[in-house]
Design an enzyme around this catalytic site. Sequence first.
Site, PDB file in Angstrom:
ATOM      1  N   TYR A   5      -0.895 -11.626  13.442  1.00  0.00           N
ATOM      2  CA  TYR A   5      -1.521 -11.671  13.081  1.00  0.00           C
ATOM      3  C   TYR A   5      -2.743 -11.753  13.916  1.00  0.00           C
ATOM      4  CZ  TYR A   5       1.092 -12.717   8.435  1.00  0.00           C
ATOM      5  OH  TYR A   5       1.595 -12.659   7.786  1.00  0.00           O
TER       6      TYR A   5
ATOM      7  N   GLU B 221      -6.130 -12.911  11.198  1.00  0.00           N
ATOM      8  CA  GLU B 221      -7.304 -12.952  10.119  1.00  0.00           C
ATOM      9  C   GLU B 221      -8.669 -13.686  10.282  1.00  0.00           C
ATOM     10  OE1 GLU B 221      -3.952 -13.929   9.309  1.00  0.00           O
ATOM     11  OE2 GLU B 221      -3.627 -14.990   7.572  1.00  0.00           O
TER      12      GLU B 221
ATOM     13  N   ASP C 142     -18.517   6.139  -2.929  1.00  0.00           N
ATOM     14  CA  ASP C 142     -16.511   6.389  -2.464  1.00  0.00           C
ATOM     15  C   ASP C 142     -16.667   7.745  -2.438  1.00  0.00           C
ATOM     16  OD1 ASP C 142     -14.257   6.320  -3.191  1.00  0.00           O
ATOM     17  OD2 ASP C 142     -13.929   5.388  -4.392  1.00  0.00           O
TER      18      ASP C 142
ATOM     19  N   THR D  69     -11.181   5.617   2.137  1.00  0.00           N
ATOM     20  CA  THR D  69     -10.015   6.086   2.410  1.00  0.00           C
ATOM     21  C   THR D  69     -10.423   6.539   3.822  1.00  0.00           C
ATOM     22  OG1 THR D  69      -8.906   7.319   0.787  1.00  0.00           O
ATOM     23  CG2 THR D  69      -8.415   5.475   0.181  1.00  0.00           C
TER      24      THR D  69
ATOM     25  N   LYS E 288      -6.825  10.592   3.643  1.00  0.00           N
ATOM     26  CA  LYS E 288      -7.352  12.105   2.901  1.00  0.00           C
ATOM     27  C   LYS E 288      -7.353  13.221   3.366  1.00  0.00           C
ATOM     28  CE  LYS E 288      -7.167   9.645  -1.525  1.00  0.00           C
ATOM     29  NZ  LYS E 288      -8.200   8.534  -1.708  1.00  0.00           N
TER      30      LYS E 288
ATOM     31  N   ARG F  98      -2.662   5.616   5.618  1.00  0.00           N
ATOM     32  CA  ARG F  98      -3.361   4.815   4.855  1.00  0.00           C
ATOM     33  C   ARG F  98      -4.506   3.663   4.739  1.00  0.00           C
ATOM     34  NH1 ARG F  98      -0.735   8.168   1.445  1.00  0.00           N
ATOM     35  NH2 ARG F  98      -1.519   7.129   0.076  1.00  0.00           N
TER      36      ARG F  98
HETATM   37  N1  DSN Z   1      -3.985   8.214  -5.318  1.00  0.00           N
HETATM   38  C1  DSN Z   1      -5.707   9.057  -4.691  1.00  0.00           C
HETATM   39  C2  DSN Z   1      -5.909  10.396  -4.969  1.00  0.00           C
HETATM   40  O1  DSN Z   1      -4.577  10.853  -5.310  1.00  0.00           O
HETATM   41  O2  DSN Z   1      -6.877  10.840  -5.923  1.00  0.00           O
HETATM   42  C3  DSN Z   1      -6.211   8.426  -5.777  1.00  0.00           C
HETATM   43  O3  DSN Z   1      -7.193   6.377  -5.711  1.00  0.00           O
END
Ligand code: DSN
Length: 443
Positions: free
Chosen positions: A50, A52, A195, A221, A224, A230
């Site tokens: 933990y 925080e 974004d 994110t 990707k 993630r």
């Molecule tokens: N779920 C993501 C995507 O597949 O592009 C976006 O949040």
Amino acid sequence: MSLKQSDPKIYEIIEAEKQRKREGLEMIPSENHTSPQVLEALGSILTDKYSEGYPGRRYYGGNQFIDEAERLTIARTKEAFGVPYANVQPYSGSPANFAVYLATCNVGDTIMGQNLPDGGHLTHGWKANISSKLYKSVPYHVKKDGYIDIKEVEALANEHKPKLIWCGATAYVREFPFEELSKIADGVGAFFVADIAHIAGLIIAGAHKSPVNFAHIITTTTHKTLRGPRGAIIMITEKGLAKDPELAEKMDKAVFPGGVQGGPHNHQTAAIAVALGEALKPEFKEYGKQIVKNAKALAEELMKGGVKLVSNGTDNHMMLIDLTPYGKGLGVFLQDALDLASMTVNKNTIPGDPSSPFYPSGVRLGTPAITTRGMKEEEMKIIATWIAQVANEIKNYRLPENKEEIKPYLKKFREEMTENQTIKEIKQEVLEFSKRFPIPGIS
Ligand code: DSN
């Protein structure tokens, strides 16, 4: 005792998923195959802690090594993207974007983002998302050619004077017009937020322009094209700090304790550091550029094979198949037929979709994961031929108008596709083909 011995049920599920990946082609453009080293950090004991708060100011003891991990992740983010501030704690993209709202807007303020059926993201003001319930959402659109309608954005911004304008999407195949949109945002005094979830890896690789000189805030994110675990990151640029010198403190507070998060996921943070370390190596530049070359090759071959694409091609890692020449709402048919042939894609709305988000008329696919496996333009030609053949098999089906009839119709469709000789043969070819391209994290 191994997981296999202690919990054979979950072990078997993991093994089955490995087999699915090994024997098929992952072409959902928001997915990728992480390295064994990212997986090692992700599976580490850092998950037990933990912490925080932030490095040097935590609510729990024993955080000296967690502090080191978080500081390293921040430092690598700053180096990779060229920004002065980063918060690496967001659990994922949606909480990161929510923190941006908390740091910049008051409830009731107006925000603008790309409309969801036009490729935009839920959190940029879609009607089903909290972002449109807490804020007044004014969506902008893409034109018939698939490019963002800059004139419309300008007119809407001048009329509604938003507090924040998003640039970013989940299904946009063209380069983002960061400069043009930032001018519009600056003209009305709005925060301009990029974004870059889908294209973060491409930006690091130099395969897509960077928003750093145009945006005040950048969110991404990490799982990707960046090829990490993630997770998500929020960055503030020099331009953002000039607009609001307290923005960094506001953002930290918005992530914790102000937002939807509790203790940071430290195993995830460390794995993001590993992914960023990989992304800073020269070979990642080659990887990012190859993703785009592969996507362009795949798009070109699909179109040669008679498959219609939104915007007639791509500038990035993804493309959108437009199935409306066959009928409306056919995305699920192609998704399921490709699934049976061991190629994973996702049904998706297309701009001006005549059907619904659940039964959209398009399919979204991309090249980040298959490029990780070492595939190049030659392989894209083979894959495009398979996809065109499968598309040919579904084109005579029609989504029933009557909602009651959809489920039984789709059940029958799946049964027929399971017995379809072309699909069976392609599945076998995909299996043989996939064996030539091992996945880094899967033995
Ligand atoms: N779920 C993501 C995507 O597949 O592009 C976006 O949040």
